[in-house]
Design a protein around this motif. Structure first.
Motif, short mmCIF file in Angstrom:
data_model
loop_
_atom_site.label_atom_id
_atom_site.label_comp_id
_atom_site.label_asym_id
_atom_site.label_seq_id
_atom_site.Cartn_x
_atom_site.Cartn_y
_atom_site.Cartn_z
N ILE A 1 0.85 -1.46 -0.40
CA ILE A 1 -0.22 -0.27 0.12
C ILE A 1 1.12 1.21 0.01
O ILE A 1 0.78 2.25 -0.77
CB ILE A 1 -1.50 -0.15 1.16
N LEU A 2 1.94 1.44 0.56
CA LEU A 2 2.56 2.25 0.67
C LEU A 2 3.79 3.01 -0.36
O LEU A 2 4.00 3.65 -0.94
CB LEU A 2 3.41 2.25 1.99
N SER A 3 4.11 1.24 -0.98
CA SER A 3 5.06 1.77 -2.69
C SER A 3 3.73 1.72 -3.58
O SER A 3 3.96 2.47 -4.48
CB SER A 3 5.61 0.23 -2.44
N ALA A 4 2.34 1.44 -3.20
CA ALA A 4 1.56 1.77 -4.62
C ALA A 4 1.11 3.24 -4.36
O ALA A 4 1.59 4.45 -4.85
CB ALA A 4 0.46 0.93 -4.05
N TRP A 5 1.09 4.33 -2.59
CA TRP A 5 1.04 5.12 -2.77
C TRP A 5 2.03 6.35 -2.73
O TRP A 5 0.75 7.18 -3.62
CB TRP A 5 0.48 5.85 -1.37
N LYS B 1 -1.04 -3.67 -7.15
CA LYS B 1 -0.52 -3.33 -5.55
C LYS B 1 -1.55 -2.85 -4.02
O LYS B 1 -2.17 -3.08 -3.65
CB LYS B 1 0.68 -2.37 -5.37
N GLY B 2 -2.34 -1.41 -4.84
CA GLY B 2 -3.18 -0.81 -4.19
C GLY B 2 -4.65 -2.32 -4.14
O GLY B 2 -4.57 -2.38 -3.05
N LEU B 3 -5.34 -2.12 -5.11
CA LEU B 3 -6.46 -3.13 -5.24
C LEU B 3 -6.19 -4.67 -4.23
O LEU B 3 -6.56 -5.17 -3.77
CB LEU B 3 -6.87 -3.45 -6.75
N LEU C 1 -8.38 -13.79 -3.94
CA LEU C 1 -8.44 -12.22 -5.15
C LEU C 1 -6.94 -11.12 -4.64
O LEU C 1 -6.06 -11.66 -5.94
CB LEU C 1 -9.26 -11.96 -5.61
N GLY C 2 -7.21 -11.10 -4.11
CA GLY C 2 -6.50 -9.90 -3.31
C GLY C 2 -4.22 -10.97 -3.60
O GLY C 2 -3.86 -9.50 -3.67
#
Length: 176
Positions: A17-21, A73-75, A86-87
């Motif tokens: 999440i942090l990487s995608a953000w 990455k986010g989804l 799925l994630g």
């Protein structure tokens, strides 16, 4: 125990999440620094694949690859946090594609500083890939919970029918 599992998934997914953000905030028009570093790595990877296999890697717009990585990455992280397979599969796909391209330690001599840095990052991401495989394996090996059927309670009317039926047959259970 469910809370501990949720917390573990949350902490694990926080890396993605942090990487995608960060990549999303730096994306801009040209894909940001992620696209700049990926462009050179992807070109080297394409040449390496072409030489080794004889197959031509199709030309791809790098900004689309970075955008796809952000979405995966986010989804994938959000779905993974709530226990979705799925994630985990989305994160697994991301890792399987990105690891050999970004962490190309195999293109450097063992004595070089870059080799050691990339090899460490490669093995760390390989560990994340292994954790995702472990999650998927555990998720698929656990038996699914079935809702318990409510037991029918015998009503007094059905008890009376049994007593009458058994009395007619010559068996009187009420007499015992």
């Amino acid at each position: 125990m469910a809370f501990v599992s949720f917390l573990g998934r949350l902490l694990f997914a926080s890396v993605f999440i942090l990487s995608a953000w960060q990549e999303f905030n730096e994306f801009g028009i040209d894909g940001g620094p992620a696209a700049k570093s990926l462009r050179s790595k992807f070109n080297v990877f394409s040449k390496h694949v072409s030489v080794q296999t004889g197959l031509q890697v199709p030309d791809v717009e790098i900004t689309y690859l970075v955008a796809a990585a952000i979405v995966l990455k986010g989804l994938g992280s959000l779905l993974f946090i709530f226990g979705s397979s799925l994630g985990a599969y989305l994160l697994l796909l991301h890792q399987a594609v990105v690891i050999p391209i970004l962490y190309d330690f195999y293109n450097y001599d063992v004595d070089k500083k870059e080799f050691a840095q990339l090899f460490v990052k490669f093995t760390q991401n390989l560990a994340l890939l292994g954790a995702l495989l472990f999650f998927i394996g555990m998720k698929n090996s656990m038996p699914r919970r079935h809702k318990k059927k409510a037991l029918k309670t015998k009503t007094h009317g059905s008890w009376l029918v049994h007593v009458i039926h058994n009395a007619n047959a010559g068996l009187c259970f009420a007499c015992f």
